[in-house]
Design a protein around this motif. Structure first.
Motif, PDB file in Angstrom:
ATOM      1  N   GLN A  38       0.678  -1.289  -0.098  1.00  0.00           N
ATOM      2  CA  GLN A  38      -0.087  -0.136   0.059  1.00  0.00           C
ATOM      3  C   GLN A  38       0.785   1.456   0.207  1.00  0.00           C
ATOM      4  OE1 GLN A  38      -3.829   0.143  -0.212  1.00  0.00           O
ATOM      5  NE2 GLN A  38      -2.969  -1.669  -1.115  1.00  0.00           N
ATOM      6  N   GLN A  39       1.916   1.127  -0.786  1.00  0.00           N
ATOM      7  CA  GLN A  39       2.930   2.405  -0.715  1.00  0.00           C
ATOM      8  C   GLN A  39       3.842   2.127  -1.996  1.00  0.00           C
ATOM      9  OE1 GLN A  39       4.746   1.848   3.360  1.00  0.00           O
ATOM     10  NE2 GLN A  39       6.401   2.806   2.034  1.00  0.00           N
ATOM     11  N   PRO A  40       4.218   3.500  -2.672  1.00  0.00           N
ATOM     12  CA  PRO A  40       5.070   3.168  -3.683  1.00  0.00           C
ATOM     13  C   PRO A  40       6.381   2.628  -3.245  1.00  0.00           C
ATOM     14  CG  PRO A  40       4.208   5.221  -3.775  1.00  0.00           C
ATOM     15  CD  PRO A  40       3.772   4.692  -2.367  1.00  0.00           C
ATOM     16  N   ILE A  41       7.261   1.991  -4.362  1.00  0.00           N
ATOM     17  CA  ILE A  41       8.437   1.343  -4.123  1.00  0.00           C
ATOM     18  C   ILE A  41       9.298   1.665  -4.773  1.00  0.00           C
ATOM     19  CG2 ILE A  41       7.198  -0.863  -3.413  1.00  0.00           C
ATOM     20  CD1 ILE A  41       7.761  -1.959  -6.237  1.00  0.00           C
ATOM     21  N   ASP A  42      10.720   1.298  -4.581  1.00  0.00           N
ATOM     22  CA  ASP A  42      12.030   1.676  -5.420  1.00  0.00           C
ATOM     23  C   ASP A  42      12.426   0.379  -5.850  1.00  0.00           C
ATOM     24  OD1 ASP A  42      14.162   2.392  -6.780  1.00  0.00           O
ATOM     25  OD2 ASP A  42      15.139   3.052  -4.865  1.00  0.00           O
ATOM     26  N   ALA A  43      11.941   0.011  -7.088  1.00  0.00           N
ATOM     27  CA  ALA A  43      12.311  -1.311  -7.563  1.00  0.00           C
ATOM     28  C   ALA A  43      13.617  -1.245  -8.547  1.00  0.00           C
ATOM     29  CB  ALA A  43      11.181  -1.979  -8.544  1.00  0.00           C
ATOM     30  N   ARG A  44      14.345  -2.144  -8.322  1.00  0.00           N
ATOM     31  CA  ARG A  44      15.464  -2.400  -9.200  1.00  0.00           C
ATOM     32  C   ARG A  44      15.429  -3.849  -9.899  1.00  0.00           C
ATOM     33  NH1 ARG A  44      16.779   0.332  -4.630  1.00  0.00           N
ATOM     34  NH2 ARG A  44      18.098   2.353  -4.781  1.00  0.00           N
ATOM     35  N   CYS A  45      15.367  -3.685 -11.382  1.00  0.00           N
ATOM     36  CA  CYS A  45      15.448  -4.922 -12.029  1.00  0.00           C
ATOM     37  C   CYS A  45      16.478  -5.012 -12.825  1.00  0.00           C
ATOM     38  CB  CYS A  45      14.228  -4.755 -12.901  1.00  0.00           C
ATOM     39  SG  CYS A  45      12.968  -4.122 -12.115  1.00  0.00           S
ATOM     40  N   GLY A  46      16.972  -6.301 -13.393  1.00  0.00           N
ATOM     41  CA  GLY A  46      18.005  -6.595 -14.315  1.00  0.00           C
ATOM     42  C   GLY A  46      17.262  -6.071 -15.711  1.00  0.00           C
ATOM     43  N   LYS A  47      18.319  -5.771 -16.505  1.00  0.00           N
ATOM     44  CA  LYS A  47      17.940  -5.282 -17.784  1.00  0.00           C
ATOM     45  C   LYS A  47      17.292  -6.257 -18.593  1.00  0.00           C
ATOM     46  CE  LYS A  47      19.656  -0.871 -19.019  1.00  0.00           C
ATOM     47  NZ  LYS A  47      19.148   0.116 -19.986  1.00  0.00           N
ATOM     48  N   VAL A  48      16.172  -5.982 -19.534  1.00  0.00           N
ATOM     49  CA  VAL A  48      15.528  -6.988 -20.252  1.00  0.00           C
ATOM     50  C   VAL A  48      16.089  -6.763 -21.619  1.00  0.00           C
ATOM     51  CG1 VAL A  48      13.464  -7.744 -21.077  1.00  0.00           C
ATOM     52  CG2 VAL A  48      13.498  -6.689 -18.889  1.00  0.00           C
ATOM     53  N   GLY A  49      17.160  -7.879 -22.013  1.00  0.00           N
ATOM     54  CA  GLY A  49      17.660  -8.181 -23.188  1.00  0.00           C
ATOM     55  C   GLY A  49      18.414  -6.929 -23.634  1.00  0.00           C
TER      56      GLY A  49
END
Length: 327
Positions: A196-207
């Motif tokens: 129920q709150q915004p996040i700071d998401a870190r993802c691996g680059k997609v391709g």
């Protein structure tokens, strides 16, 4: 997403504290057998830790986390399992742990499976945990160390995309890279809904992709602002979602992505082991295949062909079609 009315100024401050960090990574994008697994690890972070996660993440990498990444491989998944068990909490068996980790329900995961193929992928027969209690204890202690640095790991969740789903998508023009990004979006939305709150998401680059908003599906309706789009990192701020960063070599730069990769490795290897075990119960001369493009897996595919036909296993439920997707 080209209409200006749907864009959010990159400098716009969201009216929520950014105290939830998420690391997301994929496992199994390129193999010829077994599922694609996308995993998210969620943590509550202090303001100081949040700043350091962005500017100096190496402080969160201690020796055992780095060693775990190097030591986990096919047939050697004890350390990855230990991290999964430490995060998820007590589980009676590997299948119970899997059920906890999965974002989608069992009904969704089985929805495309013909009856003949269900035991190939989903039978938990004779499974047992491989990690020792000492290894699980060490992983718990490492999580405590992270907590002392301001990163309190809360949970892990994954999306499992079976071979049948990947092949059906390919027929509809949906690539593995598309599935990878869509799974990341599903995990992000589920975490935001839960916290129920915004996040700071870190993802691996997609391709190696540089520009993401035009590729969004589940997040396509959210106003966004571009923070930057570079080869090393593409970052966006989405209203009601928070910040999403796609990092090159993310698991080497962010501890939560690294842990997500470890948990995802365990999930994929366990499911791949189910496939191998299913066929070797019928023919114990078949080799122990990793599912990747290697001579042992090639022999497994070739030597199991007659058996698969006899058991009525559709080709679309066993072997990924087409070449590895490129962006």
């Amino acid at each position: 997403m080209g209409k200006s009315s749907r864009h959010l100024s990159p400098t716009c401050k969201l009216p929520y504290p950014m105290s939830i960090a998420v690391g997301i990574d994929e496992n199994g994008l390129g193999p010829q057998l077994g599922p694609l697994v996308v995993t998210a690890v969620t943590a509550k972070v202090t303001a100081q830790a949040e700043q350091r996660m962005t500017h100096d993440p190496t402080v969160f990498f201690h020796d055992r986390l780095a060693d775990s990444k190097k030591l986990v491989s096919h047939q050697k998944v004890q350390l990855a399992e230990a991290w999964a068990r430490a995060i998820a909490g007590p589980a009676a068996c590997p299948d119970a742990l899997l059920q906890h980790l999965c974002l989608d329900s069992q009904a969704v995961r089985h929805s495309l499976c013909p009856d003949s193929a269900l035991p190939q992928c989903w039978s938990p027969h004779d499974e047992a945990f491989q990690a020792s209690e000492n290894q699980v204890c060490l992983a718990r202690n490492d999580l405590k160390d992270l907590r002392s640095l301001g990163v309190d790991v809360l949970d892990a969740r994954c999306v499992i995309l079976c071979v049948r789903r990947l092949n059906d998508g390919r027929h509809r023009g949906v690539s593995r890279l598309d599935f990878d990004l869509q799974a990341m979006e599903s995990l992000i939305l589920a975490i935001v809904q839960h916290t129920q709150q915004p996040i700071d998401a870190r993802c691996g680059k997609v391709g190696g992709m540089m520009r993401y908003p035009s590729k969004f599906t589940h997040l396509s309706g959210f106003p966004y602002g571009v923070l930057h789009e570079q080869r090393s990192e593409s970052a966006y701020r989405l209203a009601g979602i928070g910040t999403i960063r796609f990092l090159q070599d993310a698991e080497e730069k962010d501890p939560l992505v690294s842990i997500a990769s470890l948990v995802g490795k365990w999930v994929r290897e366990m499911l791949m082991n189910r496939i191998v075990r299913f066929y070797r119960q019928h023919d114990d001369t078949l080799p122990d295949a990793s599912g990747y493009h290697d001579p042992v897996t090639n022999a497994f595919v070739r030597n199991s062909q007659a058996l698969r036909q006899r058991l009525g296993i559709p080709q679309d439920c066993f072997l990924r079609q087409g070449k590895k997707d490129v962006c």
